[in-house]
Write a protein that holds these residues in place. Structure first.
Motif, PDB file in Angstrom:
ATOM      1  N   ARG A   1       0.837  -1.210   0.000  1.00  0.00           N
ATOM      2  CA  ARG A   1       0.000   0.000   0.000  1.00  0.00           C
ATOM      3  C   ARG A   1       0.867   1.253   0.000  1.00  0.00           C
ATOM      4  O   ARG A   1       0.555   2.231  -0.683  1.00  0.00           O
ATOM      5  CB  ARG A   1      -0.941   0.000   1.195  1.00  0.00           C
ATOM      6  N   GLY A   2       1.960   1.226   0.766  1.00  0.00           N
ATOM      7  CA  GLY A   2       2.860   2.376   0.797  1.00  0.00           C
ATOM      8  C   GLY A   2       3.468   2.661  -0.556  1.00  0.00           C
ATOM      9  O   GLY A   2       3.613   3.820  -0.953  1.00  0.00           O
ATOM     10  N   ASN A   3       3.827   1.628  -1.295  1.00  0.00           N
ATOM     11  CA  ASN A   3       4.387   1.823  -2.633  1.00  0.00           C
ATOM     12  C   ASN A   3       3.328   2.268  -3.625  1.00  0.00           C
ATOM     13  O   ASN A   3       3.592   3.103  -4.488  1.00  0.00           O
ATOM     14  CB  ASN A   3       5.090   0.551  -3.116  1.00  0.00           C
ATOM     15  N   VAL A   4       2.130   1.738  -3.524  1.00  0.00           N
ATOM     16  CA  VAL A   4       1.050   2.163  -4.421  1.00  0.00           C
ATOM     17  C   VAL A   4       0.763   3.645  -4.207  1.00  0.00           C
ATOM     18  O   VAL A   4       0.584   4.401  -5.166  1.00  0.00           O
ATOM     19  CB  VAL A   4      -0.228   1.318  -4.195  1.00  0.00           C
ATOM     20  N   ASP A   5       0.737   4.062  -2.949  1.00  0.00           N
ATOM     21  CA  ASP A   5       0.455   5.466  -2.652  1.00  0.00           C
ATOM     22  C   ASP A   5       1.519   6.404  -3.206  1.00  0.00           C
ATOM     23  O   ASP A   5       1.240   7.568  -3.483  1.00  0.00           O
ATOM     24  CB  ASP A   5       0.332   5.667  -1.135  1.00  0.00           C
ATOM     25  N   LYS A   6       2.741   5.933  -3.409  1.00  0.00           N
ATOM     26  CA  LYS A   6       3.832   6.762  -3.941  1.00  0.00           C
ATOM     27  C   LYS A   6       3.827   6.827  -5.468  1.00  0.00           C
ATOM     28  O   LYS A   6       4.499   7.666  -6.038  1.00  0.00           O
ATOM     29  CB  LYS A   6       5.183   6.199  -3.495  1.00  0.00           C
ATOM     30  N   MET A   7       3.130   5.918  -6.116  1.00  0.00           N
ATOM     31  CA  MET A   7       3.163   5.837  -7.572  1.00  0.00           C
ATOM     32  C   MET A   7       2.393   6.993  -8.205  1.00  0.00           C
ATOM     33  O   MET A   7       1.355   7.399  -7.698  1.00  0.00           O
ATOM     34  CB  MET A   7       2.530   4.525  -8.060  1.00  0.00           C
ATOM     35  N   HIS A   8       2.917   7.484  -9.310  1.00  0.00           N
ATOM     36  CA  HIS A   8       2.190   8.467 -10.104  1.00  0.00           C
ATOM     37  C   HIS A   8       1.841   7.814 -11.435  1.00  0.00           C
ATOM     38  O   HIS A   8       2.722   7.349 -12.156  1.00  0.00           O
ATOM     39  CB  HIS A   8       3.022   9.719 -10.359  1.00  0.00           C
TER      40      HIS A   8
ATOM     41  N   LEU B   1       2.355  -2.829 -10.750  1.00  0.00           N
ATOM     42  CA  LEU B   1       2.494  -1.384 -10.579  1.00  0.00           C
ATOM     43  C   LEU B   1       2.998  -0.699 -11.848  1.00  0.00           C
ATOM     44  O   LEU B   1       3.611   0.364 -11.797  1.00  0.00           O
ATOM     45  CB  LEU B   1       3.382  -1.045  -9.377  1.00  0.00           C
ATOM     46  N   ALA B   2       2.720  -1.303 -12.994  1.00  0.00           N
ATOM     47  CA  ALA B   2       3.040  -0.694 -14.279  1.00  0.00           C
ATOM     48  C   ALA B   2       1.936   0.298 -14.626  1.00  0.00           C
ATOM     49  O   ALA B   2       0.774   0.092 -14.309  1.00  0.00           O
ATOM     50  CB  ALA B   2       3.131  -1.767 -15.363  1.00  0.00           C
ATOM     51  N   CYS B   3       2.307   1.380 -15.280  1.00  0.00           N
ATOM     52  CA  CYS B   3       1.343   2.390 -15.700  1.00  0.00           C
ATOM     53  C   CYS B   3       1.060   2.170 -17.183  1.00  0.00           C
ATOM     54  O   CYS B   3       1.955   2.301 -18.026  1.00  0.00           O
ATOM     55  CB  CYS B   3       1.936   3.776 -15.444  1.00  0.00           C
ATOM     56  N   VAL B   4      -0.177   1.834 -17.509  1.00  0.00           N
ATOM     57  CA  VAL B   4      -0.548   1.508 -18.888  1.00  0.00           C
ATOM     58  C   VAL B   4      -1.817   2.265 -19.273  1.00  0.00           C
ATOM     59  O   VAL B   4      -2.486   2.850 -18.431  1.00  0.00           O
ATOM     60  CB  VAL B   4      -0.761  -0.021 -19.052  1.00  0.00           C
ATOM     61  N   HIS B   5      -2.159   2.228 -20.547  1.00  0.00           N
ATOM     62  CA  HIS B   5      -3.357   2.928 -21.008  1.00  0.00           C
ATOM     63  C   HIS B   5      -4.644   2.194 -20.644  1.00  0.00           C
ATOM     64  O   HIS B   5      -5.657   2.822 -20.346  1.00  0.00           O
ATOM     65  CB  HIS B   5      -3.305   3.135 -22.528  1.00  0.00           C
ATOM     66  N   PHE B   6      -4.621   0.868 -20.682  1.00  0.00           N
ATOM     67  CA  PHE B   6      -5.824   0.075 -20.434  1.00  0.00           C
ATOM     68  C   PHE B   6      -5.470  -1.128 -19.566  1.00  0.00           C
ATOM     69  O   PHE B   6      -4.352  -1.646 -19.655  1.00  0.00           O
ATOM     70  CB  PHE B   6      -6.422  -0.423 -21.758  1.00  0.00           C
ATOM     71  N   PRO B   7      -6.406  -1.620 -18.757  1.00  0.00           N
ATOM     72  CA  PRO B   7      -6.121  -2.766 -17.879  1.00  0.00           C
ATOM     73  C   PRO B   7      -5.584  -3.994 -18.617  1.00  0.00           C
ATOM     74  O   PRO B   7      -4.705  -4.679 -18.110  1.00  0.00           O
ATOM     75  CB  PRO B   7      -7.472  -3.063 -17.233  1.00  0.00           C
ATOM     76  N   HIS B   8      -6.075  -4.255 -19.809  1.00  0.00           N
ATOM     77  CA  HIS B   8      -5.603  -5.449 -20.506  1.00  0.00           C
ATOM     78  C   HIS B   8      -4.188  -5.285 -21.067  1.00  0.00           C
ATOM     79  O   HIS B   8      -3.611  -6.226 -21.580  1.00  0.00           O
ATOM     80  CB  HIS B   8      -6.597  -5.890 -21.597  1.00  0.00           C
ATOM     81  N   HIS B   9      -3.606  -4.097 -20.945  1.00  0.00           N
ATOM     82  CA  HIS B   9      -2.219  -3.888 -21.348  1.00  0.00           C
ATOM     83  C   HIS B   9      -1.233  -4.203 -20.229  1.00  0.00           C
ATOM     84  O   HIS B   9      -0.018  -4.167 -20.442  1.00  0.00           O
ATOM     85  CB  HIS B   9      -1.995  -2.448 -21.784  1.00  0.00           C
ATOM     86  N   CYS B  10      -1.732  -4.498 -19.032  1.00  0.00           N
ATOM     87  CA  CYS B  10      -0.840  -4.800 -17.905  1.00  0.00           C
ATOM     88  C   CYS B  10       0.032  -6.012 -18.228  1.00  0.00           C
ATOM     89  O   CYS B  10      -0.460  -7.022 -18.741  1.00  0.00           O
ATOM     90  CB  CYS B  10      -1.653  -5.114 -16.647  1.00  0.00           C
ATOM     91  N   PRO B  11       1.310  -5.926 -17.913  1.00  0.00           N
ATOM     92  CA  PRO B  11       2.180  -7.086 -18.114  1.00  0.00           C
ATOM     93  C   PRO B  11       1.965  -8.110 -17.010  1.00  0.00           C
ATOM     94  O   PRO B  11       1.460  -7.786 -15.939  1.00  0.00           O
ATOM     95  CB  PRO B  11       3.584  -6.487 -18.031  1.00  0.00           C
ATOM     96  N   CYS B  12       2.350  -9.322 -17.268  1.00  0.00           N
ATOM     97  CA  CYS B  12       2.310 -10.348 -16.231  1.00  0.00           C
ATOM     98  C   CYS B  12       3.510 -10.149 -15.304  1.00  0.00           C
ATOM     99  O   CYS B  12       4.582  -9.745 -15.752  1.00  0.00           O
ATOM    100  CB  CYS B  12       2.374 -11.752 -16.856  1.00  0.00           C
ATOM    101  N   PRO B  13       3.347 -10.455 -14.034  1.00  0.00           N
ATOM    102  CA  PRO B  13       4.467 -10.298 -13.100  1.00  0.00           C
ATOM    103  C   PRO B  13       5.663 -11.190 -13.425  1.00  0.00           C
ATOM    104  O   PRO B  13       6.795 -10.818 -13.168  1.00  0.00           O
ATOM    105  CB  PRO B  13       3.872 -10.690 -11.749  1.00  0.00           C
ATOM    106  N   PHE B  14       5.422 -12.358 -13.998  1.00  0.00           N
ATOM    107  CA  PHE B  14       6.496 -13.313 -14.290  1.00  0.00           C
ATOM    108  C   PHE B  14       6.390 -13.778 -15.743  1.00  0.00           C
ATOM    109  O   PHE B  14       6.008 -14.910 -16.022  1.00  0.00           O
ATOM    110  CB  PHE B  14       6.414 -14.504 -13.326  1.00  0.00           C
ATOM    111  N   PRO B  15       6.727 -12.910 -16.704  1.00  0.00           N
ATOM    112  CA  PRO B  15       6.514 -13.239 -18.115  1.00  0.00           C
ATOM    113  C   PRO B  15       7.307 -14.443 -18.617  1.00  0.00           C
ATOM    114  O   PRO B  15       6.914 -15.059 -19.603  1.00  0.00           O
ATOM    115  CB  PRO B  15       6.930 -11.959 -18.844  1.00  0.00           C
ATOM    116  N   ALA B  16       8.375 -14.800 -17.945  1.00  0.00           N
ATOM    117  CA  ALA B  16       9.160 -15.952 -18.387  1.00  0.00           C
ATOM    118  C   ALA B  16       8.427 -17.264 -18.157  1.00  0.00           C
ATOM    119  O   ALA B  16       8.690 -18.250 -18.843  1.00  0.00           O
ATOM    120  CB  ALA B  16      10.508 -15.982 -17.677  1.00  0.00           C
TER     121      ALA B  16
END
Length: 110
Positions: free
Chosen positions: A41-48, A58-73
């Motif tokens: 929560r502390g890190n989310v609150d710091k994000m712009h 915690l990636a900033c993207v244009h649309f929710p379906h553009h979010c990357p997976c946490p472990f793409p490998a």
């Protein structure tokens, strides 16, 4: 009892030159993280992010379906028709197998 209550602070400051005194024989093994979400929560609150902040990466993207997976490998990203996405463990399947199984499940065939 006091050790159980305040053990977190001992772990947090152990080995960081935080003073405190001796003990000497403390283990240098990694410690488990705290079982609450305060750090997150502390890190989310710091994000712009003036668009969409992905809750799991915690990636900033244009649309929710553009979010990357946490472990793409080891995960496949599957975009759903509703404009969202899921990340599915590959689990040893061949390429595209996880997405195929999700599609079969959506159609009620699995």
């Amino acid at each position: 009892m006091a050790q159980a209550q305040f053990g977190f602070f001992d772990q947090m400051f152990a080995g960081n030159g935080g003073g405190g005194g001796g003990g000497g024989g403390q283990s240098s093994e990694p410690q488990n993280v705290a079982s609450d979400s305060a750090w997150y929560r502390g890190n989310v609150d710091k994000m712009h992010c003036d668009r969409y902040l992905c809750p799991d990466t915690l990636a900033c993207v244009h649309f929710p379906h553009h979010c990357p997976c946490p472990f793409p490998a080891i995960e496949d990203k599957v975009e759903l028709a509703e404009g969202s996405r899921v990340c599915v463990s590959r689990g040893g399947f061949s390429d595209g197998e996880a997405a195929r199984k999700i599609e079969l499940a959506r159609k009620g065939r699995l």
